[in-house]
Design a protein around this motif. Structure first.
Motif, PDB file in Angstrom:
ATOM      1  N   SER A   2      17.870   7.455  10.136  1.00 47.31           N
ATOM      2  CA  SER A   2      16.427   7.643  10.347  1.00 47.31           C
ATOM      3  C   SER A   2      16.003   9.095  10.124  1.00 47.31           C
ATOM      4  CB  SER A   2      15.964   7.184  11.734  1.00 47.31           C
ATOM      5  OG  SER A   2      16.324   8.114  12.743  1.00 47.31           O
ATOM      6  N   GLY A   3      16.951   9.967   9.783  1.00 42.28           N
ATOM      7  CA  GLY A   3      16.614  11.355   9.464  1.00 42.28           C
ATOM      8  C   GLY A   3      16.006  11.469   8.072  1.00 42.28           C
ATOM      9  N   LYS A   4      15.643  12.688   7.697  1.00 41.63           N
ATOM     10  CA  LYS A   4      14.935  12.892   6.428  1.00 41.63           C
ATOM     11  C   LYS A   4      15.539  14.052   5.627  1.00 41.63           C
ATOM     12  CE  LYS A   4      10.499  11.212   8.217  1.00 41.63           C
ATOM     13  NZ  LYS A   4       9.084  11.545   8.472  1.00 41.63           N
ATOM     14  N   ILE A   5      15.541  13.877   4.316  1.00 43.04           N
ATOM     15  CA  ILE A   5      15.883  14.949   3.374  1.00 43.04           C
ATOM     16  C   ILE A   5      14.681  15.172   2.482  1.00 43.04           C
ATOM     17  CG2 ILE A   5      17.344  15.640   1.450  1.00 43.04           C
ATOM     18  CD1 ILE A   5      19.569  13.915   2.676  1.00 43.04           C
ATOM     19  N   VAL A   6      14.222  16.403   2.430  1.00 47.03           N
ATOM     20  CA  VAL A   6      13.117  16.768   1.544  1.00 47.03           C
ATOM     21  C   VAL A   6      13.652  17.767   0.529  1.00 47.03           C
ATOM     22  CG1 VAL A   6      10.843  17.833   1.359  1.00 47.03           C
ATOM     23  CG2 VAL A   6      11.383  16.405   3.335  1.00 47.03           C
ATOM     24  N   SER A   7      13.436  17.481  -0.749  1.00 47.80           N
ATOM     25  CA  SER A   7      13.965  18.344  -1.806  1.00 47.80           C
ATOM     26  C   SER A   7      12.863  18.820  -2.739  1.00 47.80           C
ATOM     27  CB  SER A   7      15.023  17.598  -2.625  1.00 47.80           C
ATOM     28  OG  SER A   7      15.516  18.424  -3.671  1.00 47.80           O
ATOM     29  N   VAL A   8      12.967  20.080  -3.132  1.00 42.93           N
ATOM     30  CA  VAL A   8      12.079  20.615  -4.171  1.00 42.93           C
ATOM     31  C   VAL A   8      12.860  20.859  -5.455  1.00 42.93           C
ATOM     32  CG1 VAL A   8      10.417  21.659  -2.599  1.00 42.93           C
ATOM     33  CG2 VAL A   8      12.433  22.970  -3.285  1.00 42.93           C
ATOM     34  N   SER A   9      14.172  20.589  -5.426  1.00 40.91           N
ATOM     35  CA  SER A   9      15.025  20.841  -6.587  1.00 40.91           C
ATOM     36  C   SER A   9      15.706  19.588  -7.114  1.00 40.91           C
ATOM     37  CB  SER A   9      16.096  21.890  -6.237  1.00 40.91           C
ATOM     38  OG  SER A   9      15.503  23.134  -5.940  1.00 40.91           O
ATOM     39  N   GLY A  10      15.702  18.510  -6.324  1.00 41.37           N
ATOM     40  CA  GLY A  10      16.272  17.259  -6.800  1.00 41.37           C
ATOM     41  C   GLY A  10      15.332  16.560  -7.759  1.00 41.37           C
ATOM     42  N   LEU A  11      15.715  15.371  -8.168  1.00 41.60           N
ATOM     43  CA  LEU A  11      14.876  14.606  -9.082  1.00 41.60           C
ATOM     44  C   LEU A  11      13.804  13.842  -8.313  1.00 41.60           C
ATOM     45  CD1 LEU A  11      17.605  13.090 -11.432  1.00 41.60           C
ATOM     46  CD2 LEU A  11      15.903  14.835 -12.046  1.00 41.60           C
ATOM     47  N   PRO A  12      12.601  13.757  -8.844  1.00 41.33           N
ATOM     48  CA  PRO A  12      11.598  12.875  -8.241  1.00 41.33           C
ATOM     49  C   PRO A  12      12.035  11.430  -8.420  1.00 41.33           C
ATOM     50  CG  PRO A  12      10.791  13.802 -10.301  1.00 41.33           C
ATOM     51  CD  PRO A  12      12.080  14.489 -10.007  1.00 41.33           C
ATOM     52  N   ASP A  13      11.803  10.592  -7.398  1.00 43.18           N
ATOM     53  CA  ASP A  13      12.194   9.190  -7.487  1.00 43.18           C
ATOM     54  C   ASP A  13      10.985   8.314  -7.801  1.00 43.18           C
ATOM     55  OD1 ASP A  13      10.854   9.347  -5.100  1.00 43.18           O
ATOM     56  OD2 ASP A  13      12.538   8.712  -3.851  1.00 43.18           O
TER      57      ASP A  13
END
Length: 332
Positions: free
Chosen positions: A228-239
């Protein structure tokens, strides 16, 4: 006016040339830019890495945030006047802060913090808004929650640590040994020297990860976040989920779904939510950040300052990945 622009993607250097001063719309102000900052987004745009999400006509003036002085206002503008000192991040279809002037919608700017120079203020908008939207809007960080912020000494990380502490979180970060004391001074509670340790082998049961690195670092983040946690990325690929919310056509959503199938698999296996963040300009949120800045609770971190004539040297320094904090460009 003088501006730094590209004529095509993958152009090796920006061209400094003279272009017309932009016209303003009724809800715009014209700002004489005093300082701007370099962001990884500039390098990705220059390389054509965002063509899937953004369409730009050429030639294109680069630059995504600024601080400066209002020199003209549109017919419907009431909240700003000539002479106001402002800072901001223009919306994505109106970038161009590596120039002496910019026309910008008033919703995208705020009054400059009174205790900052123009150079210091220019270091805030993009990284400040990105961090706030990741940590507050998407993660909903609350006091006592645990977050890992990757690359804590970088332009985004150095601001994100401070904002996370204002939100009451316990903050872990990765950095090199030479920057341990620096990130500690920003408020980091646990520091991992990535030359000596893998964060995925050290941290467990985290509520969230703010990923600024992508690739293997992003994938390994799923190991430390609890269900239920979250990962927010500005460098990964958009899904595909981002593609739908962003309004991309179905064929682009399908391509994103295929490209991020491994991330989707990790989401299902770990029950951790993955979010790709493409930050939105917001003068209102800049005003919130200003309150913290004027109370000395958040401060800009500047590595080096270059003149506009030396902007290609500044870009090369940014590419090196060694900057501690932000790289600033003096415009006027």
């Amino acid at each position: 006016m003088q501006a730094a622009l590209i004529h095509s993607y993958k152009q090796k250097e920006l061209e400094l040339t003279s272009v017309p001063i932009p016209d303003i719309n009724s809800n715009d102000v014209l700002v004489k830019i005093i300082a701007a900052s370099i962001n990884p987004l500039d390098l990705r745009t220059m390389a054509g890495g965002l063509k899937m999400l953004l369409h730009y006509d050429m030639p294109l003036i680069l630059g995504n945030d600024f601080a400066g002085e209002v020199v003209a206002v549109g017919s419907k503008v009431t909240q700003f006047k000539v002479g106001d000192e402002v800072f901001g991040r223009p919306r994505k279809d109106r970038i161009g802060t590596f120039a002496e002037y910019i026309a910008v919608n008033t919703e995208d700017i705020a009054l400059k913090p009174k205790n900052l120079t123009f150079q210091e203020a220019a270091a805030i908008p993009l990284v400040g808004l990105t961090s706030y939207q990741a940590l507050h809007d998407l993660m909903d960080l609350k006091p006592g929650k645990k977050v890992l912020i990757q690359a804590g000494s970088g332009g985004v990380g150095s601001i994100a640590i401070q904002i996370a502490k204002q939100l009451g979180a316990f903050v872990a970060t990765t950095t090199s040994s030479k920057n341990v004391e620096f990130v500690k001074s920003l408020g980091a509670d646990q520091i991992i020297d990535y030359h000596k340790e893998n964060f995925a082998n050290v941290l467990t049961d985290y509520d969230a990860v703010f990923d600024t690195l992508g690739d293997k670092n992003l994938e390994q983040s799923f190991k430390i976040v609890k269900p239920s946690g979250k990962i927010v990325s500005v460098s990964g690929l958009p899904d595909a989920k981002f593609g739908k919310s962003y309004g991309l056509p179905y064929w682009k959503q399908f391509l994103l779904k295929v490209a991020t199938r491994n991330l989707s698999k990790l989401e299902k296996e770990t029950q951790v939510q993955y979010n790709f963040l493409f930050m939105k300009p917001s003068g209102k949120q800049l005003s919130l950040l200003t309150e913290w800045i004027e109370k000395d609770q958040v401060r800009p971190i500047i590595d080096r300052v270059f003149d506009l004539n030396d902007i290609n040297d500044a870009l090369n320094y940014s590419r090196s990945g060694h900057a501690k904090g932000k790289i600033i460009i003096n415009i006027n």
